[in-house]
Design an enzyme around this catalytic site. Structure first.
Site, short mmCIF file in Angstrom:
data_model
loop_
_atom_site.label_atom_id
_atom_site.label_comp_id
_atom_site.label_asym_id
_atom_site.label_seq_id
_atom_site.Cartn_x
_atom_site.Cartn_y
_atom_site.Cartn_z
N CYS A 167 0.91 -1.09 -0.11
CA CYS A 167 0.16 0.12 0.04
C CYS A 167 0.83 1.13 -0.06
O CYS A 167 0.45 2.41 0.03
CB CYS A 167 -1.16 0.03 1.19
SG CYS A 167 -2.04 -1.65 1.07
N HIS A 307 -2.30 8.27 5.80
CA HIS A 307 -2.54 6.87 5.09
C HIS A 307 -4.11 6.57 5.66
O HIS A 307 -4.82 6.04 4.87
CB HIS A 307 -1.56 5.91 5.51
CG HIS A 307 -1.71 4.71 4.79
ND1 HIS A 307 -1.64 4.62 3.39
CD2 HIS A 307 -1.66 3.30 5.23
CE1 HIS A 307 -1.79 3.23 3.09
NE2 HIS A 307 -1.88 2.44 4.01
N LYS A 336 -9.58 8.41 2.44
CA LYS A 336 -10.14 7.02 1.93
C LYS A 336 -11.64 6.65 2.08
O LYS A 336 -11.94 5.76 1.50
CB LYS A 336 -9.32 5.86 2.80
CG LYS A 336 -7.89 6.02 2.33
CD LYS A 336 -7.18 4.75 2.79
CE LYS A 336 -5.54 4.64 2.24
NZ LYS A 336 -4.61 5.63 2.28
N HIS A 341 -9.79 2.27 0.37
CA HIS A 341 -8.31 1.98 0.15
C HIS A 341 -7.81 1.62 -1.23
O HIS A 341 -7.95 0.24 -1.52
CB HIS A 341 -8.05 1.01 1.35
CG HIS A 341 -6.45 1.06 1.64
ND1 HIS A 341 -5.48 1.66 0.64
CD2 HIS A 341 -5.77 0.46 2.48
CE1 HIS A 341 -4.29 1.46 1.18
NE2 HIS A 341 -4.44 0.70 2.29
N PHE A 400 1.75 -3.20 3.86
CA PHE A 400 2.29 -4.61 4.38
C PHE A 400 3.87 -4.80 3.79
O PHE A 400 4.03 -4.34 2.92
CB PHE A 400 1.30 -5.67 3.48
CG PHE A 400 0.01 -5.69 4.13
CD1 PHE A 400 -0.55 -5.01 5.19
CD2 PHE A 400 -0.98 -6.83 3.37
CE1 PHE A 400 -1.72 -5.32 5.68
CE2 PHE A 400 -2.29 -6.85 3.83
CZ PHE A 400 -2.58 -5.89 4.86
#
Lengths: 412, 83
Positions: A167, A307, A336, A341, A400
């Site tokens: 991401c 984020h 978002k 996302h 991740f």
């Protein structure tokens, strides 16, 4: 160039976006700054009967009409990327028919690439055998397909890369493009991210990970970054691409500069394959690196497009790191809840939105935020877009694998 | 549907060109059928015509007329064998 954009800054001269909040930059910005609830959340047929069966989708986009026969050689993420790239290049006032293509770089981040066609052909293999599998699984599914199709579409013959850091991919792609421009390896870079994940397998698995929202009774309210009642992220599809130019190049052609990309910082938690380091040392490292790269102080940053995924852990770790680095003053938002996302595309989309925030001096709200988690120690803009006087802003991405990436942008 | 018409129809769909642009003398690569698309076309025709074209040698330098001829030959052979 503003005081805040130092010698290493590169010009942002074009934006292109295809998102669940709008199919081009103007439509997306209008929706993201004016809507009080997202309209892009839907239940695609392909997700039927899964524990999480909803996502933010791009609607009313005639990709085949826009791209012609080349559309059949691209999975959806690459189609969105090419459409966004065309918009960004046109917005920059550049003409691919006449530009020096060898000096144009293309860097597109994606987490999953073309898994949709991959899944479809996996089913063909299982049900009908190897002889019935189409031969284009590899070229459609590889992560570099977005970058390569943009290159072909726009006659961009300089360095081209897929950047894949989950991401954080879109943000890392833009940062890497900045490095290429500074190194003189290109004059122009088209950079950002693209993602269009509709893989049943990936949805089923990520749901088991308990990272996705399962608020199936109210999907439009499911993505609620920094809210006390958040329960996970909601996938979105889209693409966000920027045209970046060396300052001298932009100046020489008299280009209108939307904002300056002033700094980039990247790091890795070196901690876990999925969870962020709960101490937030990795994201803090990236934030401080981006500030140093931009040669600005923490007090110069008036806004952060975070984020803010709406997962329990991300929003706590990220907001705590933002507070440690910037203190109380910056106004934080997560867009978002309007775009979903968009995974590897999110950095590209959010960088574009940060550029627009600086341009319009208007911070988009964190939609769906009703009651801020008391453990989130920063001021989150909610309810309505907020006008603000901003010289510099930052945008952050966490992926991740412990990938962290931060961009610092400055008003033109 | 006549086999040749069927082939041209599938070729037209893949190339996004009208049937009258797919004359017998036109090389396949000129109508956007590269090596990858040719293999996809082979599978599409196999499904549509219920024949096995695995042994048929084709390249993107072959013409539309050659494609039609070799595929029709396989269809004819199958029809004859079944009769």
């Amino acid at each position: 160039m503003t005081r805040s954009a130092g010698q290493g800054a590169v010009a942002v001269t074009g934006l292109g976006m295809v998102t669940a909040a709008g199919n081009d930059t103007k439509a997306a910005w209008h929706e993201i700054t004016s809507a009080t609830t997202p309209s892009g959340v839907h239940r695609p047929e392909v997700l039927r009967d899964l524990p999480c069966d909803f996502m933010y989708t791009v609607r009313s986009l005639d990709a085949e009409g826009a791209l012609g026969r080349t559309a059949q050689h691209m999975d959806r993420f690459a189609q969105l990327a090419v459409i966004a790239a065309r918009e960004a290049v046109a917005d920059a006032g550049l003409d691919p028919r006449t530009w020096h293509g060898a000096r144009v770089a293309v860097l597109v981040g994606t987490a999953h690439g073309g898994l949709n066609f991959y899944d479809e052909q996996q089913a063909v293999l299982t049900e009908r055998g190897a002889r019935r599998v189409l031969p284009k699984v590899a070229p459609l599914s590889v992560n570099n397909a977005a970058a390569s199709n943009i290159c072909r579409d726009l006659n961009a013959r300089g360095p081209s890369l897929a950047v894949s850091t989950a991401c954080a991919s879109g943000t890392n792609a833009i940062g890497t493009a900045m490095d290429l421009l500074r190194a003189g390896r290109c004059d122009i870079a088209v950079a950002g991210g693209a993602e269009a994940l509709r893989s049943r397998l990936m949805f089923a698995s990520t749901c088991r990970m308990r990272a996705m929202s399962t608020r199936t009774e109210d999907p439009a309210a499911a993505c609620r970054p920094f809210d006390a009642d958040r329960d996970g992220f909601v996938v979105g599809e889209g693409a966000g691409l920027l045209v970046l130019e060396r300052a001298e190049h932009a100046r020489a052609r008299g280009a209108a500069v939307r904002a300056w990309l002033a700094g980039y910082g990247a790091s890795n938690d070196a901690f876990s394959s999925v969870a962020p380091d709960e101490e937030g040392e990795g994201i803090e490292l990236a934030l401080r690196a981006a500030l140093a790269d931009a040669d600005v102080g923490h007090g110069d940053i008036g806004h952060i497009n975070a984020h803010g995924t709406s997962t329990l852990i991300n929003d706590l770790v990220e907001s705590a790191a933002l507070h440690r680095v910037f203190g109380d003053s910056p106004l934080v938002t997560s867009t978002k809840a309007m775009t979903g996302h968009a995974l590897g595309a999110s950095g590209g989309i959010e960088a574009a939105l940060t550029v627009l925030t600086l341009q319009h001096q208007l911070i988009p709200p964190t939609v769906n935020l009703r009651r801020q988690d008391p453990r989130v120690p920063v001021e989150v803009v909610a309810g309505a877009a907020r006008p603000a006087r901003l010289d510099c802003a930052a945008t952050s991405s966490l992926g991740f694998g412990g990938h962290n990436a931060v961009l610092v942008l400055a008003r033109a | 549907m006549d086999t040749a018409v069927h082939i041209i129809s599938q070729l037209s769909r893949m190339s996004r060109l009208p049937a009258d642009a797919l004359g017998p003398e036109v090389p396949l690569h000129r109508v956007h059928i590269d090596s990858l698309a040719l293999e996809e076309l082979r599978l599409v025709l196999e499904d549509a015509l219920r024949v096995d074209l695995d042994e048929v040698h084709l390249t993107s330098r072959d013409t539309v007329g050659h494609l039609v001829a070799v595929v029709c030959a396989v269809v004819c052979e199958k029809t004859t064998a079944a009769a």
